[in-house]
Design a protein around this motif. Structure first.
Motif, PDB file in Angstrom:
ATOM      1  N   GLY A 168       8.033  -1.685 -22.682  1.00  0.00           N
ATOM      2  CA  GLY A 168       9.489  -1.604 -22.585  1.00  0.00           C
ATOM      3  C   GLY A 168      10.155  -2.886 -23.054  1.00  0.00           C
ATOM      4  N   SER A 169       9.585  -4.020 -22.710  1.00  0.00           N
ATOM      5  CA  SER A 169      10.131  -5.305 -23.146  1.00  0.00           C
ATOM      6  C   SER A 169      10.016  -5.466 -24.652  1.00  0.00           C
ATOM      7  CB  SER A 169       9.406  -6.455 -22.434  1.00  0.00           C
ATOM      8  OG  SER A 169       9.655  -6.411 -21.053  1.00  0.00           O
ATOM      9  N   SER A 170       8.936  -4.952 -25.230  1.00  0.00           N
ATOM     10  CA  SER A 170       8.769  -5.025 -26.679  1.00  0.00           C
ATOM     11  C   SER A 170       9.830  -4.196 -27.391  1.00  0.00           C
ATOM     12  CB  SER A 170       7.364  -4.544 -27.077  1.00  0.00           C
ATOM     13  OG  SER A 170       7.181  -4.637 -28.466  1.00  0.00           O
ATOM     14  N   VAL A 171      10.070  -2.985 -26.893  1.00  0.00           N
ATOM     15  CA  VAL A 171      11.108  -2.121 -27.480  1.00  0.00           C
ATOM     16  C   VAL A 171      12.465  -2.804 -27.371  1.00  0.00           C
ATOM     17  CG1 VAL A 171      12.335   0.072 -27.218  1.00  0.00           C
ATOM     18  CG2 VAL A 171       9.823   0.024 -27.134  1.00  0.00           C
ATOM     19  N   ASP A 172      12.768  -3.354 -26.214  1.00  0.00           N
ATOM     20  CA  ASP A 172      14.044  -4.041 -26.017  1.00  0.00           C
ATOM     21  C   ASP A 172      14.174  -5.228 -26.979  1.00  0.00           C
ATOM     22  OD1 ASP A 172      16.525  -4.573 -24.858  1.00  0.00           O
ATOM     23  OD2 ASP A 172      15.656  -5.776 -23.235  1.00  0.00           O
ATOM     24  N   ALA A 173      13.111  -6.000 -27.131  1.00  0.00           N
ATOM     25  CA  ALA A 173      13.142  -7.152 -28.044  1.00  0.00           C
ATOM     26  C   ALA A 173      13.335  -6.708 -29.497  1.00  0.00           C
ATOM     27  CB  ALA A 173      11.866  -7.970 -27.898  1.00  0.00           C
ATOM     28  N   MET A 174      12.756  -5.564 -29.872  1.00  0.00           N
ATOM     29  CA  MET A 174      12.949  -5.053 -31.237  1.00  0.00           C
ATOM     30  C   MET A 174      14.412  -4.702 -31.476  1.00  0.00           C
ATOM     31  SD  MET A 174       9.635  -2.634 -31.849  1.00  0.00           S
ATOM     32  CE  MET A 174       8.049  -3.127 -31.193  1.00  0.00           C
ATOM     33  N   LEU A 175      15.018  -4.031 -30.485  1.00  0.00           N
ATOM     34  CA  LEU A 175      16.430  -3.675 -30.620  1.00  0.00           C
ATOM     35  C   LEU A 175      17.300  -4.931 -30.714  1.00  0.00           C
ATOM     36  CD1 LEU A 175      16.626  -0.693 -28.115  1.00  0.00           C
ATOM     37  CD2 LEU A 175      16.738  -0.575 -30.617  1.00  0.00           C
ATOM     38  N   LYS A 176      17.001  -5.915 -29.912  1.00  0.00           N
ATOM     39  CA  LYS A 176      17.764  -7.164 -29.948  1.00  0.00           C
ATOM     40  C   LYS A 176      17.600  -7.853 -31.300  1.00  0.00           C
ATOM     41  CE  LYS A 176      17.987  -7.971 -25.004  1.00  0.00           C
ATOM     42  NZ  LYS A 176      17.445  -8.711 -23.852  1.00  0.00           N
ATOM     43  N   GLU A 177      16.408  -7.804 -31.862  1.00  0.00           N
ATOM     44  CA  GLU A 177      16.160  -8.402 -33.177  1.00  0.00           C
ATOM     45  C   GLU A 177      17.041  -7.753 -34.243  1.00  0.00           C
ATOM     46  OE1 GLU A 177      14.531 -10.954 -35.983  1.00  0.00           O
ATOM     47  OE2 GLU A 177      14.217 -11.022 -33.811  1.00  0.00           O
ATOM     48  N   LEU A 178      17.348  -6.479 -34.052  1.00  0.00           N
ATOM     49  CA  LEU A 178      18.187  -5.750 -35.006  1.00  0.00           C
ATOM     50  C   LEU A 178      19.678  -5.904 -34.700  1.00  0.00           C
ATOM     51  CD1 LEU A 178      16.052  -2.513 -35.331  1.00  0.00           C
ATOM     52  CD2 LEU A 178      16.241  -4.384 -36.981  1.00  0.00           C
ATOM     53  N   GLY A 179      20.011  -6.732 -33.706  1.00  0.00           N
ATOM     54  CA  GLY A 179      21.411  -7.001 -33.397  1.00  0.00           C
ATOM     55  C   GLY A 179      21.973  -6.190 -32.255  1.00  0.00           C
TER      56      GLY A 179
END
Length: 193
Positions: A90-101
């Motif tokens: 879940g943290s990885s998915v959240d970090a991916m979304l944050k990376e995309l803005g």
């Protein structure tokens, strides 16, 4: 890892050097890991150099941004502890979304915004919400269902991996392929067709 089967040398039928195989029990998950290696001499002593493990250990793709990649790697490394793996996925998915803005609001809102912007398909958004909910249960010690099953954790990790492949790895491969094709075209004198 305690050894379960002693090293055994196998002669190759294709003329290659003999291989040495051994089986080990993982003290973390309890599964058997098989190692293939070859003989080496170090300081006049015969040793075994391991060439490969089966199943191979997983490594998060280098093209995934560092924060998301580290969470994904931790998810791989904790699959024997489903709650931990689900939280890391879940943290990885959240970090991916944050990376995309996608940084504003809750994780729910970020997923919805990514679907709305066609960064995630509707199905990917639904799966992302399942991962989000699964990671929330142990993180918030849900009263009714605080733990995730091994299957749920594995599915969460598979989604985080697939999302990283889709959003970052595939894009990086395409960019490298275009660059390589362009460079090859330039070195051959340009496009004459």
């Amino acid at each position: 890892m305690p050894i379960e089967w002693q090293p055994k040398r196998t002669d190759r039928t294709d003329g290659a050097e003999p291989e040495i195989w051994a089986g080990y029990r993982c003290t973390t998950c309890g599964s058997i890991i098989v190692a293939r290696g070859h003989n080496v001499v170090i300081n006049h002593e015969h040793k075994i150099a391991i060439d490969e493990f089966y199943p191979p250990s997983k490594a998060a793709a280098i093209d995934i941004p560092p924060i998301a990649r580290r969470f994904l790697q931790q998810a791989y490394d904790t699959l024997h502890a489903p709650d931990a793996a689900a939280v890391m996925a879940g943290s990885s998915v959240d970090a991916m979304l944050k990376e995309l803005g996608y940084v504003d609001g809750s994780v729910y809102a970020r997923i919805e915004k990514a679907v709305q912007n066609n960064v995630l398909t509707k199905g990917m958004g639904q799966w992302a919400h399942e991962v989000r909910l699964g990671s929330n249960r142990p993180r918030h010690a849900d009263a009714d269902r605080p733990h995730v099953s091994s299957t749920e954790a594995r599915q969460s990790v598979e989604f985080a991996e697939a999302l990283g492949q889709f959003l970052f790895v595939l894009t990086a491969r395409i960019e490298r392929g275009i660059k390589d094709a362009t460079d090859a075209n330039v070195s051959e004198g340009g496009n004459k067709g």
